[in-house]
Design an enzyme around this catalytic site. Structure first.
Site, PDB file in Angstrom:
ATOM      1  CE  LYS A 131      -4.808  -2.166   0.893  1.00 16.08           C
ATOM      2  NZ  LYS A 131      -5.497  -2.138   1.639  1.00 16.08           N
ATOM      3  CE  LYS A 137     -13.303  -4.777   0.463  1.00 17.62           C
ATOM      4  NZ  LYS A 137     -12.268  -4.016   1.534  1.00 17.62           N
ATOM      5  CE  LYS A 152      -6.005  -8.515  -1.203  1.00  8.08           C
ATOM      6  NZ  LYS A 152      -6.699  -8.299  -0.142  1.00  8.08           N
TER       7      LYS A 152
HETATM    8  P1  ATP Z   1      -7.835  -4.308  -0.855  1.00 10.71           P
HETATM    9  O1  ATP Z   1      -8.442  -5.727  -1.464  1.00 10.71           O
HETATM   10  O2  ATP Z   1      -9.135  -3.061  -1.309  1.00 10.71           O
HETATM   11  O3  ATP Z   1      -6.746  -4.095  -0.363  1.00 10.71           O
HETATM   12  P2  ATP Z   1      -9.282  -6.279   0.907  1.00 10.71           P
HETATM   13  O4  ATP Z   1     -10.779  -6.530   0.733  1.00 10.71           O
HETATM   14  O5  ATP Z   1      -8.381  -6.909   0.601  1.00 10.71           O
HETATM   15  O6  ATP Z   1      -9.015  -4.854   0.560  1.00 10.71           O
HETATM   16  P3  ATP Z   1     -10.566  -6.808   3.960  1.00 10.71           P
HETATM   17  O7  ATP Z   1     -12.275  -5.580   2.859  1.00 10.71           O
HETATM   18  O8  ATP Z   1     -10.217  -6.280   4.756  1.00 10.71           O
HETATM   19  O9  ATP Z   1     -10.049  -6.187   2.824  1.00 10.71           O
HETATM   20  O10 ATP Z   1     -10.266  -8.007   3.317  1.00 10.71           O
HETATM   21  C1  ATP Z   1     -11.709  -8.326   4.512  1.00 10.71           C
HETATM   22  C2  ATP Z   1     -10.681  -9.874   4.366  1.00 10.71           C
HETATM   23  O11 ATP Z   1     -11.131 -10.248   3.367  1.00 10.71           O
HETATM   24  C3  ATP Z   1     -10.166 -10.843   5.036  1.00 10.71           C
HETATM   25  O12 ATP Z   1     -10.498 -11.512   5.691  1.00 10.71           O
HETATM   26  C4  ATP Z   1      -9.294 -10.986   4.094  1.00 10.71           C
HETATM   27  O13 ATP Z   1      -8.448 -11.410   4.273  1.00 10.71           O
HETATM   28  C5  ATP Z   1      -9.899 -11.520   3.253  1.00 10.71           C
HETATM   29  N1  ATP Z   1      -9.929 -11.093   1.407  1.00 10.71           N
HETATM   30  C6  ATP Z   1     -10.221 -10.476   0.612  1.00 10.71           C
HETATM   31  N2  ATP Z   1      -8.842 -10.448  -0.266  1.00 10.71           N
HETATM   32  C7  ATP Z   1      -9.132 -12.009  -0.234  1.00 10.71           C
HETATM   33  C8  ATP Z   1      -8.822 -12.588  -1.725  1.00 10.71           C
HETATM   34  N3  ATP Z   1      -9.126 -12.424  -2.753  1.00 10.71           N
HETATM   35  N4  ATP Z   1      -9.206 -14.394  -1.470  1.00 10.71           N
HETATM   36  C9  ATP Z   1      -9.940 -14.144  -0.247  1.00 10.71           C
HETATM   37  N5  ATP Z   1      -9.446 -13.451   0.771  1.00 10.71           N
HETATM   38  C10 ATP Z   1      -9.931 -12.790   0.298  1.00 10.71           C
END
Ligand code: ATP
Ligand code: LTN
Length: 327
Positions: A111, A196, A193
């Site tokens: 980040k 969002k 990965k």
């Molecule tokens: P960003 O992608 O914007 O960095 P994020 O989606 O990783 O945000 P959070 O909203 O805090 O961040 O994630 C919430 C939960 O979703 C966490 O437990 C994270 O591990 C899970 N998560 C996020 N992306 C994935 C993915 N691609 N596969 C599995 N789990 C995920």
């Protein structure tokens, strides 16, 4: 009863990755554990947020928790900023952490790179707040996706450091990562990965996507040219990602799926994965829309904050006493 804690940031539209990695696994504990599920809005502000959007997304995410199947009668649902102990214990955790440890966090490095010259200081302190979130509830298990492993490790490290210096106050938590869904990859670039914050809308399936959009995105997902359906993350990341999504939703193992699809083309696999995803997300989307307009939601969150605070303040008081801080 053992305690479960987890949180999701209201920082954008949730993806299938968030759902399979986190939200779906929240459900499995609600009958057997004391669960606290939080909308971590103070984590979201580690990158700039539009105030109106942040407020709206915070409520939306709470509605989504319920739409996905969490029962507010069984679990405590709340918004992080309504329980000030998170930030208060978060400060204590920043005094225990070392700069070097924080600099080594992968999420911080990623980040920070995106932030350019002016890296918000909160991006580095972020794990300390997450540590506080978890320790305040004496959580035993933390359901999160694989990308959060390092943050759970630092939580254990800081809890042990505190207990060693000041006496046994905190439970040492463990991570719970769901099989199959713990790391959903981008549909367009299956070595990174699903996120969002991806600029490419075709790379992620959003929980708000309509059925035909979901089908279109899965149809266009990156695969490879050898035509064989088997799990091989290294050499066949796109097909393996589709198989992981299938497995997470159908409960089939990779070996079973390889046998099921022997001699078949990627088109068939994609059509089946699309059916599974549509079937899973449609009812959630429908319930979510009803909930958003209901006055119930605010009451649920008010109750949740009160219940969460009762637990959090007891732990925070113990931590302050152990450290010699007046309260
Ligand atoms: P960003 O992608 O914007 O960095 P994020 O989606 O990783 O945000 P959070 O909203 O805090 O961040 O994630 C919430 C939960 O979703 C966490 O437990 C994270 O591990 C899970 N998560 C996020 N992306 C994935 C993915 N691609 N596969 C599995 N789990 C995920
Ligand atoms: N850092 C997490 C979100 C998060 C969290 C938590 C998860 C904040 N506090 C406490 C579990 C427990 C992320 O997914 N980015």
């Amino acid at each position: 009863m053992d305690v479960i804690f987890s949180g999701i940031q209201p920082s954008g539209n949730l993806t299938l990755g968030n759902y399979l990695g986190a939200l779906k696994s929240f459900l499995r504990f609600q009958d057997t554990h004391e669960c606290y599920y939080c909308v971590v809005n103070q984590h979201a502000i580690t990158v700039p947020q539009d105030p109106k959007e942040l407020r709206r997304r915070t409520t939306e995410l709470a509605a989504l928790y319920i739409a996905a199947g969490l029962d507010p009668e069984k679990v405590t649902l709340f918004v992080q900023s309504e329980v000030p102990e998170h930030v208060q214990l978060g400060w204590i955790m920043t005094t225990l952490a070392y700069v070097g440890e924080m600099e080594r966090m992968t999420q911080y490095k990623d980040k920070a790179k995106k932030a350019g010259e002016s890296i918000p200081y909160g991006l580095m302190a972020y794990p300390c707040l997450m540590v506080a979130d978890i320790l305040l509830y004496q959580a035993k298990l933390v359901p999160v996706g694989e990308d959060q492993r390092q943050h759970i490790e630092i939580t254990r490290t800081l809890a042990e450091r505190f207990n060693y210096r000041y006496g046994e106050v905190f439970t040492i938590p463990e991570m719970f990562a769901p099989e199959g869904g713990a790391r959903v990859m981008s549909l367009q670039n299956p070595t990174s990965k699903m996120s969002k914050s991806d600029d490419n809308q075709m790379a992620s399936i959003y929980l708000g996507d309509e059925d035909d959009m979901i089908v279109k995105k899965i149809k266009r997902a990156q695969t490879d040219s050898d035509g064989e359906i088997r799990y091989d993350k290294e050499n066949k990341p796109g097909v393996s990602n589709l198989l992981s999504i299938h497995a997470a939703l159908s409960g089939r193992t990779f070996d079973q799926l390889a046998a099921d699809y022997a001699g078949q083309g990627y088109g068939t696999l994609k059509a089946d994965v699309a059916d599974l995803v549509v079937g899973e997300l449609r009812p959630i989307r429908e319930r979510y829309r009803e909930l958003l307009d209901s006055p119930e939601l605010q009451r649920i969150l008010d109750d949740g904050a009160a219940k969460a605070q009762a637990k959090a303040s007891a732990t925070y008081r113990k931590a302050c006493e152990a450290m010699g801080l007046q309260r």
